[in-house]
Write a protein that holds these residues in place. Structure first.
Motif, mmCIF file in Angstrom:
data_model
loop_
_atom_site.group_PDB
_atom_site.id
_atom_site.type_symbol
_atom_site.label_atom_id
_atom_site.label_comp_id
_atom_site.label_asym_id
_atom_site.label_seq_id
_atom_site.Cartn_x
_atom_site.Cartn_y
_atom_site.Cartn_z
ATOM 1 N N LYS A 16 0.826 -1.204 0.000
ATOM 2 C CA LYS A 16 0.000 0.000 0.000
ATOM 3 C C LYS A 16 0.863 1.257 0.000
ATOM 4 C CE LYS A 16 -3.784 2.274 2.470
ATOM 5 N NZ LYS A 16 -4.718 2.209 3.633
ATOM 6 N N GLY A 17 1.946 1.212 0.790
ATOM 7 C CA GLY A 17 2.840 2.367 0.836
ATOM 8 C C GLY A 17 3.509 2.630 -0.503
ATOM 9 N N ARG A 18 3.930 1.559 -1.193
ATOM 10 C CA ARG A 18 4.551 1.734 -2.517
ATOM 11 C C ARG A 18 3.554 2.298 -3.512
ATOM 12 N NH1 ARG A 18 10.187 0.752 -3.719
ATOM 13 N NH2 ARG A 18 10.997 -0.084 -1.771
ATOM 14 N N MET A 19 2.321 1.831 -3.461
ATOM 15 C CA MET A 19 1.309 2.348 -4.378
ATOM 16 C C MET A 19 1.074 3.835 -4.131
ATOM 17 S SD MET A 19 -1.447 -0.815 -4.393
ATOM 18 C CE MET A 19 -2.634 0.119 -5.376
ATOM 19 N N THR A 20 1.062 4.225 -2.873
ATOM 20 C CA THR A 20 0.905 5.644 -2.549
ATOM 21 C C THR A 20 2.094 6.449 -3.051
ATOM 22 O OG1 THR A 20 -0.373 5.097 -0.562
ATOM 23 C CG2 THR A 20 0.606 7.298 -0.663
ATOM 24 N N GLU A 21 3.293 5.895 -2.850
ATOM 25 C CA GLU A 21 4.515 6.573 -3.308
ATOM 26 C C GLU A 21 4.507 6.777 -4.814
ATOM 27 O OE1 GLU A 21 9.331 5.682 -3.589
ATOM 28 O OE2 GLU A 21 8.051 4.444 -2.289
ATOM 29 N N CYS A 50 11.646 -3.144 -7.131
ATOM 30 C CA CYS A 50 12.215 -3.687 -5.895
ATOM 31 C C CYS A 50 11.773 -5.148 -5.766
ATOM 32 C CB CYS A 50 11.776 -2.880 -4.671
ATOM 33 S SG CYS A 50 9.997 -2.902 -4.385
ATOM 34 N N SER A 51 12.314 -5.858 -4.786
ATOM 35 C CA SER A 51 11.994 -7.268 -4.625
ATOM 36 C C SER A 51 10.600 -7.436 -4.020
ATOM 37 C CB SER A 51 13.028 -7.946 -3.724
ATOM 38 O OG SER A 51 12.908 -7.466 -2.393
ATOM 39 N N VAL A 52 10.009 -8.630 -4.219
ATOM 40 C CA VAL A 52 8.691 -8.884 -3.632
ATOM 41 C C VAL A 52 8.774 -8.899 -2.111
ATOM 42 C CG1 VAL A 52 7.697 -10.072 -5.612
ATOM 43 C CG2 VAL A 52 9.042 -11.376 -3.949
ATOM 44 N N GLU A 53 9.930 -9.280 -1.569
ATOM 45 C CA GLU A 53 10.089 -9.245 -0.109
ATOM 46 C C GLU A 53 9.923 -7.814 0.414
ATOM 47 O OE1 GLU A 53 12.472 -12.842 -1.455
ATOM 48 O OE2 GLU A 53 12.054 -10.812 -2.168
ATOM 49 N N GLU A 54 10.462 -6.844 -0.322
ATOM 50 C CA GLU A 54 10.321 -5.447 0.083
ATOM 51 C C GLU A 54 8.882 -4.969 -0.043
ATOM 52 O OE1 GLU A 54 13.950 -2.820 -1.065
ATOM 53 O OE2 GLU A 54 13.851 -4.405 -2.583
ATOM 54 N N LEU A 55 8.088 -5.677 -0.820
ATOM 55 C CA LEU A 55 6.672 -5.335 -0.984
ATOM 56 C C LEU A 55 5.794 -6.113 0.002
ATOM 57 C CD1 LEU A 55 6.499 -5.281 -4.884
ATOM 58 C CD2 LEU A 55 6.472 -3.302 -3.348
ATOM 59 N N GLY A 56 6.421 -6.846 0.920
ATOM 60 C CA GLY A 56 5.672 -7.536 1.958
ATOM 61 C C GLY A 56 5.232 -8.943 1.627
ATOM 62 N N PHE A 57 5.821 -9.547 0.578
ATOM 63 C CA PHE A 57 5.423 -10.885 0.168
ATOM 64 C C PHE A 57 6.542 -11.889 0.397
ATOM 65 C CE2 PHE A 57 3.061 -7.988 -2.677
ATOM 66 C CZ PHE A 57 1.769 -8.322 -2.297
ATOM 67 N N SER A 58 6.184 -13.161 0.389
ATOM 68 C CA SER A 58 7.154 -14.239 0.359
ATOM 69 C C SER A 58 7.399 -14.601 -1.094
ATOM 70 C CB SER A 58 6.631 -15.470 1.105
ATOM 71 O OG SER A 58 6.360 -15.169 2.450
ATOM 72 N N PRO A 59 8.639 -14.958 -1.456
ATOM 73 C CA PRO A 59 8.922 -15.310 -2.852
ATOM 74 C C PRO A 59 8.192 -16.595 -3.227
ATOM 75 C CG PRO A 59 10.790 -15.868 -1.472
ATOM 76 C CD PRO A 59 9.824 -15.107 -0.597
ATOM 77 N N PRO A 60 7.973 -16.842 -4.538
ATOM 78 C CA PRO A 60 7.314 -18.087 -4.954
ATOM 79 C C PRO A 60 8.115 -19.302 -4.517
ATOM 80 C CG PRO A 60 8.305 -16.967 -6.827
ATOM 81 C CD PRO A 60 8.363 -16.012 -5.684
ATOM 82 N N ARG A 61 7.448 -20.416 -4.301
ATOM 83 C CA ARG A 61 8.102 -21.610 -3.769
ATOM 84 C C ARG A 61 9.147 -22.175 -4.712
ATOM 85 N NH1 ARG A 61 5.547 -23.142 0.765
ATOM 86 N NH2 ARG A 61 3.395 -22.451 1.056
ATOM 87 N N SER A 62 9.034 -21.850 -6.003
ATOM 88 C CA SER A 62 9.997 -22.386 -6.968
ATOM 89 C C SER A 62 11.266 -21.577 -7.055
ATOM 90 C CB SER A 62 9.360 -22.436 -8.368
ATOM 91 O OG SER A 62 8.987 -21.117 -8.768
#
Length: 412
Positions: A8-13, A69-81
């Protein structure tokens, strides 16, 4: 399960709505797969609410392209693969390891090949782009780019899916394009042509419109240096006709700027000025959407620099001087080669207005800008052209002789 405040913060930015984010992600997916994505408003709501904490690989790649930026920085866990995280030291040593040998392998072949490898290879392209921005074209950059293309095509042969295989062809095209650009910047135009021929084939196999745009953009530049001005116009028109160009104002602006230069070299004043106007209009509409790193150089400063080229070709040195001053005022310091080229063009515009002393002093600033690195062949060629112009306009003058001596003393 809570709301994803990082996203949400990135979208606002970035100032994007849920609908706009879905559109940008679908565009990003189309760029690296050749097919329009299926991200919907519901997808975005699930990402924001926290309902989706581990997006699929395609969604992860799209998010990273949009936000840079990485998905981790966006608050997600990377895909399992995804492969295990790359060691930061290994990442920093990328260029050192690659340029040491044309056969260096900087991306190990993992057991499962997929989105994580695409990201790693694209990271390598970003490193090469940064190196080019700092030093310009040189043999080590060419070798590193060829090694990257070879490694990418080797990965492509390991039973990957059709989608990932197309991505690999696009990345191989980008690496080969970097090698071609290095040769163009060094002044080795015949070798650059060979690499670009290969680039066009790989980009076509990838179905990646961005890779195809990059190839046509470079072909237009190379044709201009080879004095094949009709070919330069045709290549810029090919870039302009791509679907991605019609959707992206930034690419549309660059294609129009290339057209303007081509038209000016054909002495078609009205067409050149019309294309410059279109380039300015398109650039004003461009947003901050995530794009391949190679186009990061293009913006207001580069358009002003290209405008100066057109104005000089059309016999408008005062206007070219003003555009060059404006370009230099806003060109970031990290783009040393771009600053050096704009400085030579400024000097040429001053010379064509009759001020040889000021022009030679301006041209001499190039040596300070490029201090610590070899001067790329393209800049040396511009300096030699300036030297000839000084000799023609001030034959036998002390100013001309002193400039020629300085140029010889700074050969590198």
């Amino acid at each position: 399960m809570g709301a994803n405040l990082a996203l949400k913060g990135r979208m606002t930015e970035f100032g994007v709505t849920q609908e706009e984010l879905a559109r940008r992600m679908n565009d990003a997916i189309e760029e690296f797969t050749g097919r329009q994505g299926d991200v919907s408003d519901r997808t975005i709501r699930n990402l924001l609410s926290g309902r989706t904490r581990r997006p699929i690989a395609r969604t992860c790649v799209a998010l990273e392209r949009v936000f840079g930026c990485s998905v981790e920085e966006l608050g997600f866990s990377p895909p399992r693969s995804a492969a295990p995280p790359e060691d930061p030291v290994q990442r920093r040593s990328f260029i050192t390891s690659v340029v040491g040998s044309t056969t260096a392998s900087f991306v190990p072949v993992p057991r499962r090949i997929g989105a994580s490898d695409v990201l790693r290879l694209q990271d390598g392209l970003d490193h090469l782009t940064a190196l080019d921005d700092h030093r310009g074209g040189h043999s080590a950059l060419e070798k590193a780019a060829l090694a990257g293309a070879q490694q990418t095509l080797e990965l492509q042969q390991h039973g990957v899916s059709e989608r990932v295989g197309q991505q690999f062809f696009g990345i191989a095209a980008d690496y080969t394009s970097r090698a071609a650009w290095s040769c163009t910047d060094e002044g080795r135009l015949d070798q650059a042509q060979q690499y670009l021929d290969r680039t066009v084939i790989l980009a076509g196999m990838s179905l990646d419109w961005a890779a195809q745009f990059s190839a046509w953009n470079q072909i237009a530049m190379l044709a201009r240096q080879q004095q094949r001005h009709n070919d330069a116009v045709a290549a810029a028109q090919a870039a302009q006709a791509l679907p991605i160009t019609r959707r992206d104002p930034l690419l549309a602006s660059l294609a129009q700027a290339r057209l303007a230069i081509g038209y000016s070299n054909r002495n078609d004043t009205q067409a050149a000025l019309r294309s410059l106007g279109h380039a300015e209009e398109a650039l004003a509409k461009a947003d901050r959407a995530s794009r391949p790193s190679w186009i990061a150089f293009y913006g207001a400063a580069e358009l002003l620099s290209m405008t100066a080229i057109v104005q000089q070709r059309l016999g408008l040195p005062a206007e070219a001087e003003a555009s060059s001053h404006r370009a230099l005022a806003i060109t970031p310091d990290r783009y040393r080669r771009n600053r050096a080229l704009s400085t030579v063009r400024l000097a040429l515009a001053q010379l064509h207005q009759g001020d040889a002393d000021l022009a030679c002093a301006t041209a001499g600033e190039v040596f300070g800008i490029m201090e610590g690195s070899d001067i790329p062949g393209r800049i040396r060629s511009e300096l030699r052209a300036f030297n000839h112009a000084v000799g023609d306009r001030t034959p036998g003058s002390r100013t001309g002789a002193e400039w020629a001596d300085r140029l010889r003393a700074n050969r590198s």
